[in-house]
Design a protein around this motif. Structure first.
Motif, PDB file in Angstrom:
ATOM      1  N   ASP A   1      52.251  39.639  45.074  1.00 15.35           N
ATOM      2  CA  ASP A   1      52.974  40.416  44.051  1.00 15.35           C
ATOM      3  C   ASP A   1      52.073  40.938  42.940  1.00 15.35           C
ATOM      4  OD1 ASP A   1      55.467  39.918  45.346  1.00 15.35           O
ATOM      5  OD2 ASP A   1      55.450  37.898  44.529  1.00 15.35           O
ATOM      6  N   VAL A   2      50.855  41.341  43.310  1.00 15.12           N
ATOM      7  CA  VAL A   2      49.895  41.824  42.314  1.00 15.12           C
ATOM      8  C   VAL A   2      50.468  43.015  41.552  1.00 15.12           C
ATOM      9  CG1 VAL A   2      47.575  42.764  41.965  1.00 15.12           C
ATOM     10  CG2 VAL A   2      47.955  41.020  43.693  1.00 15.12           C
ATOM     11  N   ASP A   3      51.136  43.935  42.277  1.00 20.70           N
ATOM     12  CA  ASP A   3      51.685  45.121  41.609  1.00 20.70           C
ATOM     13  C   ASP A   3      52.720  44.732  40.554  1.00 20.70           C
ATOM     14  OD1 ASP A   3      53.364  44.230  43.721  1.00 20.70           O
ATOM     15  OD2 ASP A   3      54.401  46.168  43.759  1.00 20.70           O
TER      16      ASP A   3
ATOM     17  N   ARG B   1      39.350  32.833  44.992  1.00 27.52           N
ATOM     18  CA  ARG B   1      40.494  33.537  45.577  1.00 27.52           C
ATOM     19  C   ARG B   1      41.019  32.768  46.793  1.00 27.52           C
ATOM     20  NH1 ARG B   1      42.040  36.527  49.385  1.00 27.52           N
ATOM     21  NH2 ARG B   1      40.064  36.550  50.495  1.00 27.52           N
TER      22      ARG B   1
ATOM     23  N   MET C   1      45.347  37.174  35.009  1.00 22.07           N
ATOM     24  CA  MET C   1      46.347  38.119  34.497  1.00 22.07           C
ATOM     25  C   MET C   1      47.665  37.415  34.211  1.00 22.07           C
ATOM     26  SD  MET C   1      45.767  41.263  37.109  1.00 22.07           S
ATOM     27  CE  MET C   1      47.447  41.844  36.937  1.00 22.07           C
ATOM     28  N   SER C   2      48.005  36.448  35.066  1.00 19.73           N
ATOM     29  CA  SER C   2      49.305  35.801  34.946  1.00 19.73           C
ATOM     30  C   SER C   2      49.292  34.637  33.965  1.00 19.73           C
ATOM     31  CB  SER C   2      49.753  35.328  36.332  1.00 19.73           C
ATOM     32  OG  SER C   2      50.984  34.670  36.252  1.00 19.73           O
TER      33      SER C   2
ATOM     34  N   ILE D   1      52.760  41.871  38.852  1.00 18.19           N
ATOM     35  CA  ILE D   1      52.070  41.245  37.713  1.00 18.19           C
ATOM     36  C   ILE D   1      51.562  42.340  36.780  1.00 18.19           C
ATOM     37  CG2 ILE D   1      50.171  39.745  36.982  1.00 18.19           C
ATOM     38  CD1 ILE D   1      50.269  38.433  39.769  1.00 18.19           C
ATOM     39  N   GLU D   2      50.944  43.376  37.362  1.00 21.64           N
ATOM     40  CA  GLU D   2      50.429  44.506  36.565  1.00 21.64           C
ATOM     41  C   GLU D   2      51.572  45.145  35.775  1.00 21.64           C
ATOM     42  OE1 GLU D   2      47.268  45.744  36.543  1.00 21.64           O
ATOM     43  OE2 GLU D   2      46.299  45.320  38.463  1.00 21.64           O
TER      44      GLU D   2
ATOM     45  N   ARG E   1      41.412  36.934  39.654  1.00 22.31           N
ATOM     46  CA  ARG E   1      41.918  37.950  38.734  1.00 22.31           C
ATOM     47  C   ARG E   1      43.424  37.839  38.512  1.00 22.31           C
ATOM     48  NH1 ARG E   1      43.835  42.662  40.423  1.00 22.31           N
ATOM     49  NH2 ARG E   1      44.286  44.257  38.865  1.00 22.31           N
ATOM     50  N   THR E   2      44.189  37.645  39.603  1.00 16.26           N
ATOM     51  CA  THR E   2      45.649  37.591  39.452  1.00 16.26           C
ATOM     52  C   THR E   2      46.073  36.383  38.624  1.00 16.26           C
ATOM     53  OG1 THR E   2      45.730  36.488  41.595  1.00 16.26           O
ATOM     54  CG2 THR E   2      46.253  38.827  41.555  1.00 16.26           C
TER      55      THR E   2
ATOM     56  N   LEU F   1      51.163  35.046  43.548  1.00 23.15           N
ATOM     57  CA  LEU F   1      50.020  35.702  42.912  1.00 23.15           C
ATOM     58  C   LEU F   1      49.224  36.579  43.874  1.00 23.15           C
ATOM     59  CD1 LEU F   1      48.642  32.917  40.554  1.00 23.15           C
ATOM     60  CD2 LEU F   1      50.151  34.807  40.003  1.00 23.15           C
ATOM     61  N   GLU F   2      49.326  36.331  45.169  1.00 26.68           N
ATOM     62  CA  GLU F   2      48.602  37.168  46.132  1.00 26.68           C
ATOM     63  C   GLU F   2      49.437  38.362  46.561  1.00 26.68           C
ATOM     64  OE1 GLU F   2      45.645  35.501  49.011  1.00 26.68           O
ATOM     65  OE2 GLU F   2      46.919  33.736  48.795  1.00 26.68           O
TER      66      GLU F   2
END
Length: 678
Positions: free
Chosen positions: A639-641, A609, A423-424, A643-644, A419-420, A636-637
């Motif tokens: 810093d998910v917040d 993942r 998103m990125s 990326i959002e 998912r990350t 990517l693991e």
């Protein structure tokens, strides 16, 4: 400027370019990878072995010795004791700095040597008595040959006086996200104060690092968002759903679509009915039924009198798609054309004629589809399978077959994308996910077996085949030598042919002519061959429901995604299926992690993942990203917040602060920001 100065400047520029530094903004974004504390001195007597410290003293004597090898040995003394400095390679300037009576500071790790405590190749600074210590931690930068840390530090200081340090984030956005200021963060990371927490700096959790990472992610999101908007400015044919072909097709299918398939079909149908080009990624685990979804999209194009083309990376996979589509659609009177590099001239000419005349509205092929001789002026939809295996140029070539408008693009991937990562790196795409398997797929049991038990594995293959099943035996991946890999496959084929004399063993590898490969695959499909020895050419697309056993030799050499793909070749029928991973000992830590992950789960997204964690994002996105580079600082693991937050902020920046958004792109990508085109 003299010729010598010009040459030196040119050499420096070349070395900076190697590091990706083209201007002052790049210089400031070339951030330290670690720090050393030169703000304090340690008495020589109290220096502990195994610890890096800074000492200051006077050279008592220096000499070049020749036993056991040529070296410069220096005795440095302070009021508390003496320390040996040892150099195995040195410049004349070092020797001059270390003449008897000179005062120096030496930074390095203290070791216990034959003559007492010593430092090997310490970093040296010539000082006068009482000279002040630095007031900030000393940064260590990623460097390249011929570029000293001292030179990089000077260049950074110069860049601070010349580059724009403007904060490009609107104050309201910065405050709402609780982010530190831009200039303050940069200065802190290049020159941390003496009381800075080293741990937070080096694991990049410090607020200054969070600000840098957010801006990096924001620049990436703005770039991708811009590409997305620019594509929507192009015209595409509106392919309205009519049902004249899709309804009879669905009526004769021997199974119902899953909920996930119906959802994906609706998303694609809605997209290709718009007057701008669709750019959608259809991702789903092995066996989740992507081909049916693509077939329905292709039929929607045909219902509108336009052509649809499906391009696959290998001949085996392309032919598999062709057979499936032709088997489904030709009984309904829908002509499907097939193109590959190995076709005979006469067959190829007939197919080209069918395509050019518009008789075949559906076309399936390999890279052969993008050759100049293939006329696809009526192309309404392009489907690219295993999209990460194609370069940007190849996908563009398919798109450029049409004049005056763009075809809709559907990219498919059987490697689920975490998912990350989606998103990125996939923010310029719309994504449809097939997250459920069709009913009737049997679960696959995974077993780990050491290569010392090969006889048991061969016996297991014999038993399965004598019960009427079939088996794959995949040979080890030998990246350094294709010839060696081929030889291993041939050797394995000969051994298994002898050991399993009562069975028919086949061999397929990348060097076989396509006709020979097709003949072996056909024989395997018809159960005339019971055991198929193969290299990784069977990784994707091979569908033999009667094959219930997969053996992978030297499984520790394969990537997680590859192991998952290979395992997905079995479990396609009603029989209980197994995948045996044969590994060599001792296992490396990475090999152990891979095998543990593949043993513990069959969920493609969970495997993806873990694969991202082991390998990083580079191999997932393949050659797709032409313009936006891999992230340097954001994780990517972890810093998910961020990326959002960056994803949301990118839309706000483009809508309300377009100048600042452009300046941010320039700061991070400079003149090298070729936006994504495919």
């Amino acid at each position: 400027m003299t010729e010598a100065v010009r040459k030196t400047a040119s050499a420096l520029t070349g070395r900076l370019h190697k590091l990706g530094i083209f201007n002052d903004a790049d210089m400031l974004l070339h951030l330290p990878m670690r720090y050393e504390d030169e703000t304090r001195l340690t008495d020589i007597r109290t220096a502990q072995p195994g610890v890096s410290v800074q000492v200051e003293g006077v050279v008592e004597h220096a000499e070049i010795t020749f036993r056991p090898r040529r070296q410069l040995v220096v005795k440095l003394v302070d009021d508390s004791g003496a320390l040996i400095l040892r150099f195995l390679n040195w410049y004349p300037s070092i020797q001059k700095m270390l003449e008897a009576g000179k005062r120096v500071r030496a930074f390095g790790e203290v070791r216990s040597g034959f003559w007492g405590e010593e430092m090997i190749h310490p970093r040296l600074v010539s000082v006068s008595e009482g000279q002040a210590l630095p007031q900030a931690l000393t940064p260590t930068y990623p460097a390249t040959a011929g570029l000293a840390q001292s030179a990089l530090r000077k260049l950074v200081l110069r860049a601070f006086t010349r580059a724009s340090l403007a904060d490009l984030l609107p104050e309201s956005l910065r405050r709402s996200l609780k982010l530190a200021g831009w200039e303050r963060s940069l200065r802190y990371l290049h020159q941390p104060p003496t009381d800075a927490k080293l741990g937070a700096l080096e694991d990049r959790s410090h607020p200054a690092w969070r600000r840098i990472k957010f801006d990096e992610l924001l620049a990436q999101q703005i770039s991708l968002r811009k590409a997305y908007i620019e594509r929507r400015a192009h015209a595409a044919a509106q392919l309205l759903p009519q049902g004249s072909l899709s309804a009879p097709f669905l009526a004769v299918l021997p199974f119902a679509l899953t909920g996930a398939q119906r959802r994906a079909v609706d998303e694609i149908a809605r997209d290709i009915a718009q007057p701008w080009p669709m750019q959608r990624l259809l991702q789903g685990d092995v066996g989740s039924g992507k081909t049916i979804v693509a077939a329905l999209a292709m039929l929607q194009a045909a219902e509108n009198g336009l052509q649809a083309a499906m391009m696959a990376p290998t001949e085996i996979l392309a032919e598999q798609h062709y057979r499936k589509l032709a088997g489904w659609l030709e009984p309904l009177g829908i002509s499907v054309a097939w193109l590959s590099g190995s076709q005979k001239k006469k067959e190829r000419a007939a197919m080209l004629e069918k395509i050019a005349s518009g008789e075949a509205l559906l076309v399936v092929g390999t890279h052969a589809l993008i050759e100049d001789t293939v006329a696809l002026e009526k192309l309404g939809l392009a489907v690219v399978d295993e999209q990460h295996r194609f370069g940007v140029r190849q996908r563009l070539a398919l798109r450029e077959k049409v004049v005056g408008r763009l075809p809709h693009m559907l990219m498919m991937s059987a490697t689920p994308i975490p998912r990350t990562l989606a998103m990125s790196y996939m923010a310029d795409l719309d994504v449809s996910v097939l997250d459920e398997l069709p009913p009737g797929r049997t679960p696959i049991v995974t077993k780990l077996v050491a290569d010392s038990h090969r006889e048991k594995v061969i016996a297991r293959v014999r038993d399965a085949c004598l019960e009427g099943r079939q088996a794959y035996w995949v040979c080890p991946l030998i990246e350094e030598s294709e010839t060696l890999q081929l030889q291993t496959a041939v050797d394995t084929y000969e051994v298994l042919s002898a050991e399993l004399a009562e069975l028919k063993v086949g061999l397929v590898h990348g060097r076989l002519k396509p006709v020979e490969k097709a003949a072996v695959m056909d024989a395997f499909l018809r159960n005339e061959v019971q055991v198929l020895v193969a290299t990784t050419v069977i990784e994707v697309g091979v569908d033999v429901p009667n094959a219930s056993l997969m053996v992978i030799e030297h499984a520790e050499r394969f990537g997680l995604a590859q192991l998952h793909q290979l395992r997905g070749r079995v479990g396609r029928g009603a029989a209980a299926s197994s995948c045996i991973l044969v590994y060599a000992q001792p296992l490396s830590p990475t090999g152990r992690e891979r095998l543990k992950a593949i043993y513990e789960t069959t969920d493609g997204f969970e495997i993806a993942r873990r694969d991202l964690h082991l390998r990083g994002p580079g191999e997932f996105i393949g050659a797709r990203q032409s313009g936006v580079p891999l992230l340097r600082y954001a994780d990517l693991e972890l810093d998910v917040d961020l990326i959002e937050a960056a994803k949301q902020a990118a839309e706000e920046m483009q809508a309300r602060h377009p100048d600042a958004a452009e300046a941010l792109l320039t700061r991070w990508y400079g003149g090298r920001a070729e936006l994504l085109k495919a």
